[in-house]
Write a protein that holds these residues in place. Structure first.
Motif, PDB file in Angstrom:
ATOM      1  N   LEU A 184     -25.544  -2.916 -51.307  1.00 12.91           N
ATOM      2  CA  LEU A 184     -24.599  -3.762 -50.576  1.00 12.91           C
ATOM      3  C   LEU A 184     -25.062  -3.986 -49.137  1.00 12.91           C
ATOM      4  N   LEU A 185     -25.600  -2.938 -48.526  1.00 18.42           N
ATOM      5  CA  LEU A 185     -26.092  -3.087 -47.163  1.00 18.42           C
ATOM      6  C   LEU A 185     -27.294  -4.021 -47.119  1.00 18.42           C
ATOM      7  N   GLN A 186     -28.155  -3.919 -48.117  1.00 20.28           N
ATOM      8  CA  GLN A 186     -29.304  -4.827 -48.168  1.00 20.28           C
ATOM      9  C   GLN A 186     -28.855  -6.265 -48.396  1.00 20.28           C
ATOM     10  N   SER A 187     -27.793  -6.418 -49.146  1.00 23.41           N
ATOM     11  CA  SER A 187     -27.274  -7.757 -49.446  1.00 23.41           C
ATOM     12  C   SER A 187     -26.324  -8.268 -48.370  1.00 23.41           C
ATOM     13  N   LYS A 188     -26.105  -7.457 -47.303  1.00 21.55           N
ATOM     14  CA  LYS A 188     -25.251  -7.831 -46.183  1.00 21.55           C
ATOM     15  C   LYS A 188     -23.810  -8.075 -46.608  1.00 21.55           C
ATOM     16  N   ARG A 189     -23.379  -7.309 -47.580  1.00 24.51           N
ATOM     17  CA  ARG A 189     -21.968  -7.343 -48.000  1.00 24.51           C
ATOM     18  C   ARG A 189     -21.267  -6.184 -47.283  1.00 24.51           C
ATOM     19  N   TRP A 190     -20.963  -6.405 -46.001  1.00 29.74           N
ATOM     20  CA  TRP A 190     -20.466  -5.332 -45.158  1.00 29.74           C
ATOM     21  C   TRP A 190     -19.079  -4.852 -45.579  1.00 29.74           C
ATOM     22  N   GLN A 191     -18.235  -5.780 -45.984  1.00 28.40           N
ATOM     23  CA  GLN A 191     -16.866  -5.412 -46.331  1.00 28.40           C
ATOM     24  C   GLN A 191     -16.836  -4.439 -47.501  1.00 28.40           C
ATOM     25  N   GLU A 192     -17.525  -4.821 -48.578  1.00 32.13           N
ATOM     26  CA  GLU A 192     -17.502  -3.962 -49.764  1.00 32.13           C
ATOM     27  C   GLU A 192     -18.230  -2.651 -49.510  1.00 32.13           C
ATOM     28  N   ALA A 193     -19.312  -2.692 -48.689  1.00 33.64           N
ATOM     29  CA  ALA A 193     -20.018  -1.460 -48.366  1.00 33.64           C
ATOM     30  C   ALA A 193     -19.104  -0.503 -47.595  1.00 33.64           C
ATOM     31  N   GLU A 220     -22.457   7.016 -40.770  1.00 33.03           N
ATOM     32  CA  GLU A 220     -22.880   5.712 -41.311  1.00 33.03           C
ATOM     33  C   GLU A 220     -21.707   4.742 -41.356  1.00 33.03           C
ATOM     34  N   LEU A 221     -20.534   5.249 -41.763  1.00 30.60           N
ATOM     35  CA  LEU A 221     -19.354   4.391 -41.809  1.00 30.60           C
ATOM     36  C   LEU A 221     -18.969   3.914 -40.402  1.00 30.60           C
ATOM     37  N   CYS A 222     -19.016   4.833 -39.444  1.00 29.94           N
ATOM     38  CA  CYS A 222     -18.659   4.450 -38.075  1.00 29.94           C
ATOM     39  C   CYS A 222     -19.624   3.402 -37.534  1.00 29.94           C
ATOM     40  N   ASP A 223     -20.910   3.591 -37.780  1.00 28.62           N
ATOM     41  CA  ASP A 223     -21.887   2.594 -37.327  1.00 28.62           C
ATOM     42  C   ASP A 223     -21.644   1.253 -38.001  1.00 28.62           C
ATOM     43  N   LEU A 224     -21.319   1.288 -39.289  1.00 33.66           N
ATOM     44  CA  LEU A 224     -21.074   0.048 -40.025  1.00 33.66           C
ATOM     45  C   LEU A 224     -19.837  -0.678 -39.488  1.00 33.66           C
ATOM     46  N   LEU A 225     -18.788   0.085 -39.211  1.00 33.97           N
ATOM     47  CA  LEU A 225     -17.557  -0.537 -38.719  1.00 33.97           C
ATOM     48  C   LEU A 225     -17.728  -1.112 -37.320  1.00 33.97           C
ATOM     49  N   THR A 226     -18.487  -0.411 -36.484  1.00 38.25           N
ATOM     50  CA  THR A 226     -18.624  -0.879 -35.099  1.00 38.25           C
ATOM     51  C   THR A 226     -19.612  -2.032 -34.962  1.00 38.25           C
ATOM     52  N   LYS A 227     -20.679  -1.995 -35.728  1.00 40.13           N
ATOM     53  CA  LYS A 227     -21.695  -3.044 -35.617  1.00 40.13           C
ATOM     54  C   LYS A 227     -21.264  -4.349 -36.274  1.00 40.13           C
ATOM     55  N   GLU A 231     -16.586  -8.692 -39.121  1.00 39.48           N
ATOM     56  CA  GLU A 231     -16.818  -9.058 -40.513  1.00 39.48           C
ATOM     57  C   GLU A 231     -16.121  -8.138 -41.495  1.00 39.48           C
ATOM     58  N   ILE A 232     -15.610  -7.031 -41.029  1.00 39.27           N
ATOM     59  CA  ILE A 232     -14.941  -6.060 -41.902  1.00 39.27           C
ATOM     60  C   ILE A 232     -13.459  -6.074 -41.587  1.00 39.27           C
ATOM     61  N   LEU A 233     -12.672  -6.322 -42.588  1.00 41.97           N
ATOM     62  CA  LEU A 233     -11.210  -6.365 -42.439  1.00 41.97           C
ATOM     63  C   LEU A 233     -10.580  -5.395 -43.425  1.00 41.97           C
ATOM     64  N   GLY A 234      -9.354  -5.038 -43.134  1.00 44.16           N
ATOM     65  CA  GLY A 234      -8.614  -4.192 -44.063  1.00 44.16           C
ATOM     66  C   GLY A 234      -8.751  -2.712 -43.798  1.00 44.16           C
ATOM     67  N   LEU A 235      -9.686  -2.295 -42.956  1.00 40.68           N
ATOM     68  CA  LEU A 235      -9.852  -0.875 -42.630  1.00 40.68           C
ATOM     69  C   LEU A 235      -9.393  -0.631 -41.195  1.00 40.68           C
ATOM     70  N   LYS A 236      -8.661   0.439 -41.001  1.00 38.37           N
ATOM     71  CA  LYS A 236      -8.176   0.799 -39.672  1.00 38.37           C
ATOM     72  C   LYS A 236      -9.268   1.598 -38.976  1.00 38.37           C
ATOM     73  N   VAL A 237     -10.037   0.869 -38.181  1.00 38.40           N
ATOM     74  CA  VAL A 237     -11.222   1.472 -37.571  1.00 38.40           C
ATOM     75  C   VAL A 237     -10.847   2.569 -36.590  1.00 38.40           C
ATOM     76  N   ASP A 238      -9.853   2.298 -35.756  1.00 43.32           N
ATOM     77  CA  ASP A 238      -9.488   3.281 -34.731  1.00 43.32           C
ATOM     78  C   ASP A 238      -9.066   4.624 -35.340  1.00 43.32           C
ATOM     79  N   PRO A 239      -8.160   4.668 -36.312  1.00 42.55           N
ATOM     80  CA  PRO A 239      -7.811   5.977 -36.912  1.00 42.55           C
ATOM     81  C   PRO A 239      -8.981   6.635 -37.630  1.00 42.55           C
TER      82      PRO A 239
END
Length: 905
Positions: A184-193, A220-227, A231-239
């Motif tokens: 998914l990361l290679q395919s740039k599907r950030w949301q599903e990853a 890895e998740l924190c880096d993905l959410l911040t970078k 493009e990523i919705l539905g996840l509460k990044v701050d908590p």
């Protein structure tokens, strides 16, 4: 006939094939016949072998061995061709025909699927993979799925198709979710990853097959959410990130930076600034602080640079467009809102001030980090106060926070210094009432040790002294040293936790300060009362005893001072009582001198009895000085005599020197002979004995007793090795040159050689053949032999001179190494007898051996023969050697016998 003409002749069976053809005609359904036929035609062209395979498979369509071999050969045959060659279609046909009966064989499926993948027939391959998964049992699917994933990972495969295949694969084996996340990361599907990573982290039973920890996955998740914040919705990044901060404490700085970066990418710059501030104010390690501070500084610098660039762009646009490009409404709005602070877009100064303020706050922020690590670190609180120099309000608030935060039981450092520094700050600003209030509160704190509390009281009193409040200072000391009442002690004992305030009245530091105040500001009676109180509490030191006695002596209370000394020597033991005894005795002798001599003697005897031998020397000298000045000389000598027997071994020599000097001054020099002899025989170390002997010999020389001096030199020579102590022998040599003669000088040289031999640890013996009678030993041969044996040059020189003086003598003369007793020799010249002169010239050290005519040599000793069988072959050799020896005139004689025979000749 036409059909037969189309088949090449080389494909028909030949005469060599007839045996195999007959065998398969007899039994066409037997695999062994067909397989033997194929093995025999292994070198035949593939077309001919393919006809054989087709014939065999027609007869045996269910043979796995035939199908597998046939498909392998077909794969090898088409491998050189491009994938567009028609042979691949025929190959795929053959695979399809084989799967009619081989659909349960996974190896056939794998060969077919690998071939379709190589041919890049994506749709056909995907459908064939599905057919294989449906045809094979689930236990064999793990052999198909790796090929399937390889197919969908090829470039050109639609991403949705790959997603569906991976989802199906995870339904088969959920443990490979990390591979799906990587895809998914290679395919740039950030949301599903991100969703997959979050689900993995929420699964407590998840185990990474790649060896990753939950911590690594979380980062890895924190880096993905911040970078990819937008493009990523539905996840509460701050908590999510804050949960990681609470859970993983070793990467707190990185997580705070990631959270701030998330808000920066979302365009929420003020929120990002708040996150940076929160992170700096909560981290507890310097490393995390450095990470956040560097990121924060870079953020402020970037914001300032962006604002400067935007301002430059706006100025360029205004210069290009001018005012003509704006419509009337914009001009009107600008006219009415001009000068309003809400309409001011130029906040460059504000951003610059923030950037500078951040760096100005760095020391304070770093100090806060260290205090969060350990809020009980006193030194860090002092440094924090120093940061606010010039700001008394901030310093006062910091002190208040410090004394509230530091627990005296857990403090690192001295917590009372915070209270003292707090009070001194108010004192510097002439707020004595506030400083006294702080000292009063500080005296009620339950410190770890009594010394801390006593320091607070002393500092309080010193502050009063600085401001000339002498009465208040003494009153404070009186209040501090007051013993708690019985009721207070009972209450503290009932509570079980006795505070340091209950032990304050026994603080030596407090009493020392108190007595200094009384000596400076009080009366003699009040000072004596304080000293007596110290002695009653049993907290006095030798210095306090001395101070008390000096005070009484200054005020002419000599007997009272001596009583204080007496109390001191009863309280303390050595080595603490040494100074008290020395001072007491010197003061007593100085005060009374001869008037109370018996009492002084008793004091000295008492002091010497209590003093160890290592430290008794000064007392003996002081005692002897008393007897010399006020007593009898005989008593003084007795004191010196006791001293040399009592002092430590390392001080005996110096004590004897003092004893001898005083005896010579009082009784004269001849009296010291007895002391010298006593010192030499008292068991001094060898070096000290030698030194004492030299002084004794010098004394006798000065008195004209040359023989006695020489005897002393002879005695002390046993303690002086000529090789390591040449000074002694030089002094003896000078003595003999000045006072001796030829005989005494020769005797000194003989003793020197004898002592040197006695100190030597190695003895050299000439070889046996050099001692034989019939062989002549020359001087050169002897010197050469001894040199090869390692004999020193001085010994070789002596032997050379001996052999040169008496060439007929070839024996070694043993030197006398025994110790010599003290004896006195004459110093006059004696004429030797002629025989003696001759023997001295021939050999000064020749040994006179008795003649061998005594009856003892003729004693016969009964001997018992040993059986010849014991010796065996050695007996014959011994007999032969004996006969040869008889013919050779006895060359195997012993050394003593040879010397005797030489003298007889």
């Amino acid at each position: 006939m036409a059909a037969n003409a189309e088949i090449p002749l080389d494909l028909y069976p030949t005469e060599s094939d007839l045996p195999y053809e007959e065998e398969i005609l007899r039994d066409p359904f037997k695999l062994k016949g067909w397989w033997r036929y194929l093995v025999a035609r292994a070198s035949a062209p593939f077309k001919k072998r393919s006809i054989l395979y087709e014939r065999a498979l027609k007869a045996l369509p269910g043979s796995y061995k035939l199908w597998h071999a046939y498909l392998r050969e077909r794969l090898d045959a088409v491998r050189p061709f491009p994938i567009t060659h028609p042979s691949y279609a025929s190959l795929n046909n053959t695979f399809e025909r084989a799967l009619v009966t081989m659909h349960r064989m996974p190896r056939i499926w794998i060969m077919y699927l690998s071939s379709l993948t190589d041919q890049r027939l994506l749709t056909r391959a995907r459908r064939t993979f599905d057919r294989a998964l449906r045809a094979l049992p689930v236990t064999q699917h793990d052999r198909i799925w790796p090929l399937y994933l390889k197919l969908v990972s090829l470039p050109g495969v639609p991403v949705e198709t790959s997603f569906r295949v991976y989802r199906r694969y995870l339904a088969f084996d959920p443990s490979h979710v990390e591979d799906f996340i990587d895809f998914l990361l290679q395919s740039k599907r950030w949301q599903e990853a991100a969703d997959r990573l979050a689900s993995v982290l929420n699964d407590d039973a998840f185990y990474s097959i790649k060896g990753k920890t939950k911590h690594q996955l979380w980062l890895e998740l924190c880096d993905l959410l911040t970078k990819h914040a937008t493009e990523i919705l539905g996840l509460k990044v701050d908590p999510i990130i804050r949960g990681g901060i609470r859970k993983f404490t070793d990467e707190v700085g990185r997580l705070w930076t990631s959270l701030a970066d998330y808000y920066v990418r979302r365009g929420l710059y003020e929120k990002a600034r708040d996150i940076f501030e929160e992170g700096i104010s909560t981290v507890i390690t310097v490393r995390d602080f450095s990470v956040i501070f560097d990121a924060y500084a870079q953020f402020e610098q970037s914001a300032l640079a962006a604002k400067l660039e935007a301002a430059e762009d706006d100025s360029d646009d205004e210069m290009d467009g001018g005012e003509g490009g704006k419509d009337g409404m914009e001009k009107l709005a600008k006219k009415f809102l001009e000068g309003c602070w809400l309409n001011d877009d130029d906040d460059t100064d504000l951003r610059l001030a923030r950037f500078e303020r951040l760096f100005d706050r760095r020391p304070e922020l770093l100090n806060s980090v260290l205090l969060r690590q350990n809020p009980h670190n006193v030194e860090q609180w002092h440094r924090r106060v120093k940061l606010f120099e010039g700001d008394p309000a901030r310093q006062a608030s910091t002190y208040v926070e410090a004394v509230k935060s530091v627990d005296p039981a857990k403090a690192v450092g001295k917590p009372h210094t915070l209270w003292v520094a707090f009070a001194k700050m108010y004192e510097e600003h002439n707020r004595l009432d506030s400083a006294e209030e702080i000292f009063k509160k500080a005296t009620q704190v339950n410190y770890k040790t009594v010394d801390h509390l006593s320091s607070v009281w002393c500092e309080w009193a010193e502050m009063e002294l600085r401001h000339k409040n002498f009465t208040e200072a003494i009153e404070l000391m009186r209040q501090a040293t007051a013993e708690p009442s019985v009721e207070v002690k009972r209450r503290a004992a009932a509570e079980g936790n006795e505070p340091v305030q209950m032990k304050l009245h026994k603080s030596l530091r407090l009493w020392s300060f108190y007595v200094d105040l009384e000596e400076s500001l009080g009366t003699l009676e009040s000072t004596r009362a304080v000293y007596e109180r110290i002695l009653d509490l049993r907290i006095a030191t030798p210095q306090i005893i001395l101070n008390y006695a000096f005070l009484l002596e200054e005020n002419k209370y000599f007997e009272d001072a001596f009583k204080v000394y007496e109390r001191g020597v009863k309280i303390f033991k050595y080595p603490h009582v040494r100074d008290i005894w020395v001072t007491y005795l010197s003061k007593f002798v100085k005060r009374y001198g001869k008037s109370k001599l018996d009492r002084a003697r008793e004091l000295f005897e008492q002091a010497i009895e209590q003093t160890p031998s290592q430290e008794v020397k000064p007392l003996f000298l002081q005692y002897a000085k008393l007897e010399e000045d006020f007593g009898l000389a005989k008593r003084a000598m007795n004191v010196y005599d006791r001293a040399v027997k009592t002092v430590a071994d390392n001080e005996k020599l110096s004590m004897y020197e003092i004893y001898i000097a005083r005896a010579a001054e009082i009784y004269g020099v001849p009296k010291t002979r007895q002391i010298y002899e006593q010192a030499i025989e008292s068991g001094l170390p060898p070096n000290d004995v030698k030194a004492m002997c030299l002084k004794y010999a010098e004394l006798e020389r000065n008195l004209g007793e040359i023989d006695r001096a020489r005897a002393i030199f002879v005695f002390s020579s046993n303690y002086a090795d000529p090789r390591s102590d040449p000074d002694f022998w030089k002094k003896w040599k000078d003595f003999e040159i000045q006072h001796g003669n030829e005989d005494t000088f020769r005797e000194m040289l003989r003793i020197s050689r004898s002592v040197s031999a006695s100190y030597s640890q190695t003895h050299f013996i000439l070889p046996e053949y050099l001692m034989q009678k019939d062989q002549k030993l020359t001087v050169e041969e002897a010197v050469d032999t001894l040199k090869r044996a390692g004999v020193p040059e001085d010994q070789m020189g002596a032997l050379e001179r001996q052999l040169a003086a008496d060439p007929s003598s070839n024996s070694l003369i043993n030197k006398d190494s025994s110790a010599r007793a003290v004896s006195f020799v004459r110093g006059g010249v004696v004429e030797p007898e002629p025989d003696t002169i001759k023997r001295a010239v021939a050999n000064a050290e020749e040994i006179d051996l008795p003649e061998s005519d005594s009856d003892e040599e003729n004693i016969e000793i009964a001997q018992k023969s040993v059986p010849a069988a014991v010796f065996g072959e050695l007996a014959k050799k011994a007999a032969e050697e004996k006969e040869g020896d008889d013919d050779g005139a006895g060359t195997k004689l012993g050394a003593l016998e040879r010397i005797k025979r030489q003298r007889q000749q």
